[in-house]
Write an enzyme that holds these catalytic residues in place. Sequence first.
Site, mmCIF file in Angstrom:
data_model
loop_
_atom_site.group_PDB
_atom_site.id
_atom_site.type_symbol
_atom_site.label_atom_id
_atom_site.label_comp_id
_atom_site.label_asym_id
_atom_site.label_seq_id
_atom_site.Cartn_x
_atom_site.Cartn_y
_atom_site.Cartn_z
ATOM 1 N NE ARG A 46 23.525 54.198 10.231
ATOM 2 C CZ ARG A 46 22.277 53.491 9.539
ATOM 3 N NH1 ARG A 46 21.050 54.030 10.652
ATOM 4 N NH2 ARG A 46 22.431 52.634 8.690
ATOM 5 C CB ALA A 48 21.924 56.940 1.655
ATOM 6 N NE ARG A 89 30.341 56.920 6.653
ATOM 7 C CZ ARG A 89 28.966 56.159 6.878
ATOM 8 N NH1 ARG A 89 28.403 56.144 7.523
ATOM 9 N NH2 ARG A 89 30.199 54.653 6.617
ATOM 10 C CG ASP A 236 24.873 53.772 1.104
ATOM 11 O OD1 ASP A 236 24.939 52.076 1.706
ATOM 12 O OD2 ASP A 236 25.264 55.046 2.498
#
Length: 343
Positions: A46, A48, A89, A236
């Site tokens: 995980r 960005a 995602r 992000d």
Amino acid sequence: MLKRTIEWQNGTVATIDQTRLPNETIILKMKSCEEVADTIRTMKIRGAPLLGAAAAFALALTAHNSKAKSREQLISELEKSAEILKRTRPTAVNLFWGIDRILTKAKGSSGNAKALAFSIVEEAQKIADEDVRANRLIGKYGAELIDDGDVVLTHCNAGALATVDYGTALGVIRFAWKHGKRIRVIATETRLKLQGARLTTYELKRDGIPVTLITDNMVGYSMHKRLVSKVVVGADRIVRDAVINKIGTFTIAVLAKEHGIPFYVAAPKSTFDLKHKSADVIIEERKPEEVTHINSSRIAAEGIEVMNPAFDITPLKYVTAIICESGILYKKEFDKFKADYHN
Ligand code: MRU
């Protein structure tokens, strides 16, 4: 052990399972794009910038494993893999950026399928190398904003684990510390997946940087008590009007403004999405069980409604400066950036 958070190793992609940290160090070796997509979906990886590199390496696996006889056939396989990755995602723009960059490279290149596969692997590796370089520059520029004796509050994990290496917000902290600034860090635990408690404290402890862990709802108290000198977080997606980052970031930004504490965002340009506004962005909504349960035990009444957005939106007016690999962007530079993208 891995030298970086993600590595291409002769046709496999190696990474660390972040859901098991800090208690266990499990190395994952992924052999297909689908496996990488699953690792992203389940948040074993995980952050960005890491998602951007992972998506690029996932496409590199498709290219490497392909039996395509022509360049066109390989491009069509890459496009199918890209669709799978895009559904993992929705919020971090780096994921889409990594995919687009590989597809653009594929479409712009000539030669047969084999030559194309080779150049895709090379491009993915280049993306990973650039991320490390960008983070080190972010660290260098950002450290200028940090003074000896500062207490820096950070949220979520924007460290080496969220990137290919070094980190963005933690890169700034790391650089300042390495260059002799005696700083301390306050890390918020970051409900619901506890990236702050599990990952940020782990990284900082490993580097010997003093860190105090607090729960998310202790930020106001800490600022009121003048325990925080500066806030540095990652992002992000940076859009024309806002910074989108882990849920809870906006609350911290408002509290920082109220207390006159500088609020900095550290992010590479692969996180910038200045063609869009915050209203255009899909904020990932995660499973209700993450809210109603703790360690698989139900803590909330059954049958209730739950909201679980993974990210929030901080309007740019709360952001003192954005630190990227080109330097420090203050308010007037944001405006220039926005104007550039407007035309
Ligand atoms: O849900 P996550 O753990 O992927 O969210 C990560 C964050 O919000 C980070 O702050 C952001 O990606 C920046 S990482 C350098």
